[in-house]
Write a protein that holds these residues in place. Structure first.
Motif, PDB file in Angstrom:
ATOM      1  N   ALA A  46       0.531  -1.548   0.276  1.00  0.00           N
ATOM      2  CA  ALA A  46       0.072  -0.130   0.160  1.00  0.00           C
ATOM      3  C   ALA A  46       1.003   1.088  -0.009  1.00  0.00           C
ATOM      4  N   MET A  47       0.109   2.111  -0.804  1.00  0.00           N
ATOM      5  CA  MET A  47       0.648   3.088  -0.708  1.00  0.00           C
ATOM      6  C   MET A  47       0.179   4.999  -0.440  1.00  0.00           C
ATOM      7  N   GLY A  48       0.245   5.810  -0.075  1.00  0.00           N
ATOM      8  CA  GLY A  48      -0.710   6.571   0.083  1.00  0.00           C
ATOM      9  C   GLY A  48      -1.025   8.140   0.989  1.00  0.00           C
ATOM     10  N   TRP A  49      -1.169   8.665   0.311  1.00  0.00           N
ATOM     11  CA  TRP A  49      -1.516  10.036   1.229  1.00  0.00           C
ATOM     12  C   TRP A  49      -1.815  10.447   2.835  1.00  0.00           C
ATOM     13  N   TYR A  50      -2.013  10.773   3.612  1.00  0.00           N
ATOM     14  CA  TYR A  50      -2.567  11.484   5.027  1.00  0.00           C
ATOM     15  C   TYR A  50      -1.789  13.003   5.260  1.00  0.00           C
ATOM     16  N   ARG A  51      -2.527  13.421   5.614  1.00  0.00           N
ATOM     17  CA  ARG A  51      -2.055  15.389   5.295  1.00  0.00           C
ATOM     18  C   ARG A  51      -2.896  15.322   7.347  1.00  0.00           C
ATOM     19  N   THR A  75      -5.790   6.089  -0.407  1.00  0.00           N
ATOM     20  CA  THR A  75      -4.714   4.882  -0.579  1.00  0.00           C
ATOM     21  C   THR A  75      -4.460   4.379  -1.830  1.00  0.00           C
ATOM     22  N   CYS A  76      -3.563   3.721  -2.540  1.00  0.00           N
ATOM     23  CA  CYS A  76      -3.618   2.461  -2.974  1.00  0.00           C
ATOM     24  C   CYS A  76      -3.222   1.097  -2.577  1.00  0.00           C
ATOM     25  N   THR A  77      -4.010   0.230  -2.305  1.00  0.00           N
ATOM     26  CA  THR A  77      -2.904  -0.635  -2.846  1.00  0.00           C
ATOM     27  C   THR A  77      -2.290  -1.678  -4.098  1.00  0.00           C
ATOM     28  N   THR A  78      -2.467  -2.619  -4.263  1.00  0.00           N
ATOM     29  CA  THR A  78      -2.016  -3.627  -4.617  1.00  0.00           C
ATOM     30  C   THR A  78      -3.243  -4.090  -5.816  1.00  0.00           C
ATOM     31  N   GLY A  79      -4.212  -4.607  -4.899  1.00  0.00           N
ATOM     32  CA  GLY A  79      -5.551  -3.966  -5.537  1.00  0.00           C
ATOM     33  C   GLY A  79      -6.435  -3.069  -6.211  1.00  0.00           C
ATOM     34  N   GLY A  80      -5.689  -1.862  -6.263  1.00  0.00           N
ATOM     35  CA  GLY A  80      -6.385  -0.461  -6.363  1.00  0.00           C
ATOM     36  C   GLY A  80      -6.876   0.672  -6.305  1.00  0.00           C
ATOM     37  N   CYS A  81      -6.726   1.486  -6.505  1.00  0.00           N
ATOM     38  CA  CYS A  81      -6.699   2.402  -5.544  1.00  0.00           C
ATOM     39  C   CYS A  81      -8.186   3.150  -5.652  1.00  0.00           C
ATOM     40  N   THR A  82      -9.275   2.381  -4.656  1.00  0.00           N
ATOM     41  CA  THR A  82     -10.329   2.701  -4.640  1.00  0.00           C
ATOM     42  C   THR A  82     -10.600   3.734  -3.245  1.00  0.00           C
ATOM     43  N   ASP A  83      -9.934   3.966  -1.759  1.00  0.00           N
ATOM     44  CA  ASP A  83      -9.582   4.303  -0.859  1.00  0.00           C
ATOM     45  C   ASP A  83      -9.407   5.374  -0.730  1.00  0.00           C
ATOM     46  N   TYR A  84     -10.505   6.739  -0.405  1.00  0.00           N
ATOM     47  CA  TYR A  84     -10.490   8.077  -0.106  1.00  0.00           C
ATOM     48  C   TYR A  84     -11.403   8.484   1.008  1.00  0.00           C
ATOM     49  N   ALA A  85     -11.064   9.157   1.888  1.00  0.00           N
ATOM     50  CA  ALA A  85     -11.406   9.821   2.417  1.00  0.00           C
ATOM     51  C   ALA A  85     -12.651  10.985   2.366  1.00  0.00           C
ATOM     52  N   ASP A  86     -13.698  10.823   2.913  1.00  0.00           N
ATOM     53  CA  ASP A  86     -15.547  11.343   2.654  1.00  0.00           C
ATOM     54  C   ASP A  86     -15.169  13.036   2.143  1.00  0.00           C
ATOM     55  N   SER A  87     -14.404  13.459   2.838  1.00  0.00           N
ATOM     56  CA  SER A  87     -14.176  14.779   2.778  1.00  0.00           C
ATOM     57  C   SER A  87     -13.369  15.111   0.900  1.00  0.00           C
ATOM     58  N   VAL A  88     -12.504  14.693   0.585  1.00  0.00           N
ATOM     59  CA  VAL A  88     -12.135  14.568  -0.786  1.00  0.00           C
ATOM     60  C   VAL A  88     -12.527  13.334  -1.930  1.00  0.00           C
ATOM     61  N   LYS A  89     -13.295  13.019  -1.887  1.00  0.00           N
ATOM     62  CA  LYS A  89     -14.253  12.318  -2.695  1.00  0.00           C
ATOM     63  C   LYS A  89     -14.846  12.804  -3.890  1.00  0.00           C
ATOM     64  N   GLY A  90     -14.345  12.563  -4.890  1.00  0.00           N
ATOM     65  CA  GLY A  90     -14.737  13.794  -6.200  1.00  0.00           C
ATOM     66  C   GLY A  90     -13.902  15.065  -6.498  1.00  0.00           C
ATOM     67  N   ARG A  91     -12.508  14.579  -5.607  1.00  0.00           N
ATOM     68  CA  ARG A  91     -12.136  15.983  -6.052  1.00  0.00           C
ATOM     69  C   ARG A  91     -10.419  15.459  -6.051  1.00  0.00           C
ATOM     70  N   PHE A  92     -10.344  14.570  -5.652  1.00  0.00           N
ATOM     71  CA  PHE A  92      -8.505  14.057  -5.612  1.00  0.00           C
ATOM     72  C   PHE A  92      -9.034  13.224  -6.263  1.00  0.00           C
ATOM     73  N   THR A  93      -7.259  12.689  -6.827  1.00  0.00           N
ATOM     74  CA  THR A  93      -7.462  11.171  -7.354  1.00  0.00           C
ATOM     75  C   THR A  93      -5.735  10.761  -6.956  1.00  0.00           C
ATOM     76  N   ALA A 149       4.255   4.596   3.175  1.00  0.00           N
ATOM     77  CA  ALA A 149       4.424   3.568   1.894  1.00  0.00           C
ATOM     78  C   ALA A 149       4.345   1.949   3.145  1.00  0.00           C
ATOM     79  N   GLN A 150       3.070   1.093   3.161  1.00  0.00           N
ATOM     80  CA  GLN A 150       3.329  -0.153   3.717  1.00  0.00           C
ATOM     81  C   GLN A 150       4.006  -1.265   3.054  1.00  0.00           C
ATOM     82  N   PRO A 151       5.136  -1.566   3.167  1.00  0.00           N
ATOM     83  CA  PRO A 151       5.177  -2.760   1.607  1.00  0.00           C
ATOM     84  C   PRO A 151       5.054  -4.478   2.491  1.00  0.00           C
ATOM     85  N   GLN A 152       4.408  -4.206   3.446  1.00  0.00           N
ATOM     86  CA  GLN A 152       3.242  -5.806   3.917  1.00  0.00           C
ATOM     87  C   GLN A 152       2.195  -5.283   4.728  1.00  0.00           C
TER      88      GLN A 152
END
Length: 117
Positions: free
Chosen positions: A33-38, A50-68, A97-100
């Protein structure tokens, strides 16, 4: 281990856009997993996306539709495209980054995003 370096922060007016980049010191292909926090002043660090090896689908509600968030394995880089920025998006943005799965996290030093007129 993996070292992370963020770039792309700055001052932007409300409604504007920025793209953050996070360059990793080694291949990210197998990093779980690799991601962004603030973290805004006086507040706790929070997940942005965040993006995992399975895809990039996890967003905070406050940024959905605005951040990619996107992940370029060939360039060992993760991006955060931020559109329609609001003053409440002002924060230091950190790459992680979370290698495992269920393993340790590595962090960059952060890049400051300020949204103000």
């Amino acid at each position: 281990q993996v070292q992370l370096v963020e770039s792309g922060g700055g001052l932007v007016q409300p409604g504007g856009s920025l793209r953050l980049s996070c360059a990793a010191s080694r291949t990210i292909f197998r990093i779980y997993a690799m991601g962004w926090y603030r973290q805004a002043p006086g507040k706790q660090r929070e997940l942005v996306a965040t993006c995992t090896t399975g895809g990039c689908t996890d967003y905070a509600d406050s940024v959905k539709g605005r951040f990619t968030i996107s992940r370029d394995n060939a360039k060992n880089t993760v991006y955060l495209q931020m559109n329609n920025l609001k003053p409440e998006d002002t924060a230091v943005y950190y790459c992680s980054a979370q290698p495992q799965s269920n393993g340790v996290y590595y962090w960059g030093k952060g890049t400051l995003v300020t949204v103000s007129s």
